[in-house]
Write a protein that holds these residues in place. Structure first.
Motif, PDB file in Angstrom:
ATOM      1  N   THR A  76      36.174  44.718  38.095  1.00 20.04           N
ATOM      2  CA  THR A  76      35.272  43.620  37.734  1.00 20.04           C
ATOM      3  C   THR A  76      35.545  43.061  36.343  1.00 20.04           C
ATOM      4  OG1 THR A  76      33.625  45.283  37.151  1.00 20.04           O
ATOM      5  CG2 THR A  76      33.389  44.207  39.296  1.00 20.04           C
ATOM      6  N   SER A 107      35.111  38.872  39.823  1.00 22.24           N
ATOM      7  CA  SER A 107      33.658  38.965  39.946  1.00 22.24           C
ATOM      8  C   SER A 107      33.195  39.174  41.388  1.00 22.24           C
ATOM      9  CB  SER A 107      33.002  37.731  39.337  1.00 22.24           C
ATOM     10  OG  SER A 107      33.670  36.580  39.757  1.00 22.24           O
ATOM     11  N   THR A 166      32.879  32.136  40.741  1.00 26.54           N
ATOM     12  CA  THR A 166      33.763  32.804  39.793  1.00 26.54           C
ATOM     13  C   THR A 166      33.626  32.192  38.404  1.00 26.54           C
ATOM     14  OG1 THR A 166      35.300  33.247  41.575  1.00 26.54           O
ATOM     15  CG2 THR A 166      36.171  33.427  39.357  1.00 26.54           C
ATOM     16  N   GLY A 209      30.344  33.240  36.931  1.00 28.30           N
ATOM     17  CA  GLY A 209      30.375  34.635  36.508  1.00 28.30           C
ATOM     18  C   GLY A 209      31.098  34.810  35.178  1.00 28.30           C
ATOM     19  N   ASP A 210      32.246  34.178  35.058  1.00 31.26           N
ATOM     20  CA  ASP A 210      33.012  34.315  33.814  1.00 31.26           C
ATOM     21  C   ASP A 210      32.278  33.668  32.640  1.00 31.26           C
ATOM     22  OD1 ASP A 210      34.808  35.573  35.409  1.00 31.26           O
ATOM     23  OD2 ASP A 210      36.557  34.422  34.746  1.00 31.26           O
ATOM     24  N   ASN A 214      29.200  35.736  31.566  1.00 29.03           N
ATOM     25  CA  ASN A 214      29.654  36.936  30.847  1.00 29.03           C
ATOM     26  C   ASN A 214      29.975  36.632  29.393  1.00 29.03           C
ATOM     27  OD1 ASN A 214      29.374  38.658  33.007  1.00 29.03           O
ATOM     28  ND2 ASN A 214      31.513  38.494  33.648  1.00 29.03           N
TER      29      ASN A 214
END
Lengths: 460, 282
Positions: free
Chosen positions: A79, A83, A154, A157-158, A161
């Motif tokens: 991970t 993701s 994706t 998610g990136d 983060n």
């Protein structure tokens, strides 16, 4: 080190059982199987498998953790770059990516990277879960993501983060894009997709449903609302048809429609209202993964299913595993056959499909041998349903409604291939909306690339 | 979730509801549609908006409760919520360059024709409205039309109100009387729209039909709403809903729209046993 030449077999439902239900076909490795398979990895120095992965999962590293029985550690390794491991482990075409490059594959079968990735993701979900996932503190900047499919999820998610406040706008009533409307439950259970989305939500991503960017809102509205950058991952568009006679007859579907009725709208379950016909004999036209999904769904709905494809088996774009699964389930393949027209009855309902036999000639631009019709070889099949799975063409909605957004040569959104940036400042794009129909993992790779450059752009 | 703020029953099976959908209300133009899903188990149903209010952020639908979804919708009351509403979808009615237009509405189609007729009138176009209904009991929006358009012609099949006869008869009469329409816009049952086109064809008047088709996503993904326009496949959701009536393959459209009638009939029999929109299996 395990010298076994073949992959540790995947337990799965028996073909004659699974072709009557929508439950997952492959049942997943046990811990023992996973450790056994992981021990086949040579842990090569130059890691060809990593280079074969669009999101560069550190494959030998996670496999080493599995071999040690440190499944939680393996999850952390995966991970850090991917993701959606539970999704990729199930639907990636590993044979042409990571596993295609595996040294063990030279003499024997490659290491089952996909099965191990799936095992790790499933193990983590079942043993650790996402209850403890916390909201990531905001860096004060806002990013908008258009489309909650593989590319958008994706990118979201990136970005979350990295501390961005991310809002995802989805046109349907549920997130997931092709993961929920296209890929059937028996290949990718929807609970797993929902879990991945729930994890993103816990990290702080906001999801809005029922927003069609280009109609309900446009890209300018997003900047006016204070978003610092926008990622467009709206997916491919209109289904392609063959332009043959009879294609608009009643009972002819695009694969998108047939699959959406079943997967997103749950037409196969009684408690849902969306109607779905229980056909007796169905022809599915096409040889890709979508054609296999449609054929296998039609089989589960009780039909006798015929796949019609104009080239040979070696030319079929579907994954070998999907073709094998379909064959095992009793789907009949008519290779080197091409539909000429669809015939209907007096009520405009489909009654037959007329095909012509083909032979392979010289290679064409795609490098595949071009199919040529054999004159006079026409024949008909009796069918009451036809599903066209011929790919999609691009949806023009965002390009048409956004000033300064240029189109590429094939009608997708034009981007800088190295950054994902569009011709309009602050807008990035990736996935099928750019390339036309491709794979889940390629879209994820594009989302990842764009997210990295959106970060750079917003930090300027 | 979209809260219902107003509900009226217009006839035994015609309803008027207004609900909150501020994003849709802000962007919607005449001729566009939405897709609603009444609850978690509901289908996605496309329906042309009868009106929007930017100030209150509300959307109005006028609909006939004929299928499972519209019957469930009709059982919701003020204060209840509709699960999903997405829109505005489709292309708005083309209005530029028009000076005089005749709008022909049939049955429920009148509700969908209303925002178009009003929109045209507000844009300074001279509008004649021909509204046809089966019988007096089914008439909707009479006062609204009278207020919005220049001339309003009410027709009923049985002569119980307005003039007795079909909309096509009145349309032909108006054309013959020398009305020089730039365009005729028709919204109603496909069979009526097909005949409207046959009336206007000899006079060379451009005729636009607003089509309803089966669809799921409404954004050009599923391809379920395809229609044959001059032999070419087009999509009602993104290329329409309005098309040149002369180019539409009406027979294919009518057949495609009837595909799930059997299933709908079963659903209808089932829902008649329900009360208050409550489903059995919750």
């Amino acid at each position: 080190m395990n010298n076994q030449m073949t992959k540790t077999p995947m337990p799965s439902q028996e073909p004659d059982v699974r072709n009557k239900n929508f439950k997952e076909v492959a049942l997943g490795y046990t811990e023992e199987m996973a450790v056994n398979e992981a021990q086949r990895c040579l842990n090569c120095k130059n890691k060809p498998c990593v280079a074969g992965c669009p999101v560069n999962v550190r494959i030998p590293e996670f496999i080493a953790k599995v071999a040690e029985g440190d499944f939680a550690g393996a999850y952390e390794v995966i991970t850090s770059t991917n993701s959606l491991p539970a999704v990729c482990g199930r639907v990636c075409p590993q044979e042409t990516q990571c596993e295609g490059k595996c040294v063990r594959g030279i003499k024997g079968e490659p290491v089952a990277v996909g099965r191990l990735e799936r095992f790790v993701a499933d193990w983590h979900r079942e043993h650790i879960g996402n209850d403890k996932v916390e909201k990531i503190p905001s860096n004060g900047k806002k990013a908008a993501v258009v489309g909650a499919g593989p590319a958008g999820l994706t990118a979201a998610g990136d970005l979350v983060n990295k501390g961005y406040e991310v809002t995802v706008f989805e046109s349907l009533h549920k997130e997931g894009g092709v993961l929920v409307y296209g890929i059937p439950e028996f290949r990718l259970p929807k609970d797993i997709v929902a879990y991945e989305i729930d994890t993103l939500r816990k990290k702080g991503v906001t999801f809005y449903h029922n927003v069609v960017v280009g109609r309900s809102l446009d890209i300018q509205d997003l900047f006016d609302e204070g978003y610092d950058a926008v990622f467009v991952g709206t997916g491919a568009g209109l289904p392609k048809f063959m332009n043959v006679e009879g294609e608009n007859l009643v009972g002819v579907y695009s694969a998108n429609e047939y699959l959406t009725r079943i997967n997103l709208m749950k037409g196969y379950l009684d408690e849902y209202d969306t109607p779905i016909k229980k056909h007796k004999q169905v022809a599915v036209v096409g040889g890709g993964n979508v054609a296999m999904d449609a054929a296998r769904c039609a089989k589960r709905m009780g039909a006798e299913v015929h796949v019609i494809y104009r080239r040979g088996r070696d030319e079929m774009p579907a994954r070998a595993e999907e073709i094998e699964h379909a064959e095992e389930e009793g789907i009949q393949f008519h290779l080197l056959n091409n539909p000429v027209r669809v015939l209907g009855d007096e009520n405009n309902y489909v009654s037959q499909i007329e095909c012509i036999k083909m032979e392979l000639g010289e290679p064409d631009a795609s490098g595949r041998r071009r199919p040529v019709a054999i004159e006079g070889s026409e024949f008909t099949l009796d069918v009451d349903g036809v599903i066209m799975a011929l790919g999609t063409s691009l949806n023009q909605l965002i390009v048409e409604t956004t000033e300064g957004l240029d189109e590429n040569d094939w009608g997708g959104i034009q981007i800088n291939d190295e950054t994902g940036a569009c011709t309009r400042e602050g807008v990035f794009a990736g996935g099928d909306a750019v390339t036309g129909a491709a794979t889940v993992i390629k879209a994820m790779g594009a989302g990842k690339l764009a997210a990295a450059h959106m970060d750079e752009y917003m930090q300027k | 979730m979209h809260k219902i703020v107003l509900k009226k029953q217009l006839s035994h099976d015609m309803f008027w509801i207004e609900f909150e959908a501020p994003f849709v209300a802000k962007k919607a133009k005449p001729g566009q549609f939405i897709i609603f899903r009444v609850d978690e188990y509901g289908e996605r149903v496309p329906i042309t908006m009868a009106g929007t209010n930017k100030e209150t952020g509300t959307v109005t639908l006028i609909f006939q409760a004929v299928g499972r979804s519209t019957m469930l919708l009709s059982q919701l009351e003020v204060g209840d919520y509709i699960q999903d509403v997405v829109g505005p979808l489709g292309k708005p009615t083309h209005m530029e360059g028009l000076k005089k237009v005749c709008v022909v509405g049939g049955g429920t189609g009148n509700a969908l024709a209303y925002p178009v007729a009003r929109g045209l009138a507000e844009a300074g176009v001279k509008v004649d409205m021909v509204s046809g209904f089966k019988t007096e009991e089914l008439i909707v929006l009479k006062e609204e039309f009278e207020e919005a358009v220049d001339n309003f012609y009410l027709m009923t099949d049985d002569g119980s109100a307005g003039e007795k006869g079909f909309t096509t008869t009145k349309l032909e009469e108006l054309i013959k009387a020398g009305n020089d329409y730039d365009e005729v816009i028709t919204v109603g049952p496909p069979i009526m729209m097909k005949f409207v086109n046959e009336v206007t064809k000899p006079y060379g008047i451009k005729t636009i039909a607003s089509l309803t088709a089966l669809m799921i996503d409404g954004t050009g993904m599923c391809g379920g709403c395809r229609v044959s326009i001059n032999g070419e496949t087009k999509y009602v959701c993104v290329d329409g809903p309005e098309f040149d009536a002369a180019a539409v393959d009406w027979d294919v459209l009518i057949a495609r729209n009837a595909y799930y009638h059997e299933e709908e009939k079963e659903e209808r029999d089932h829902i008649c046993r329900l009360t208050g929109g409550v489903r059995h299996y919750e």
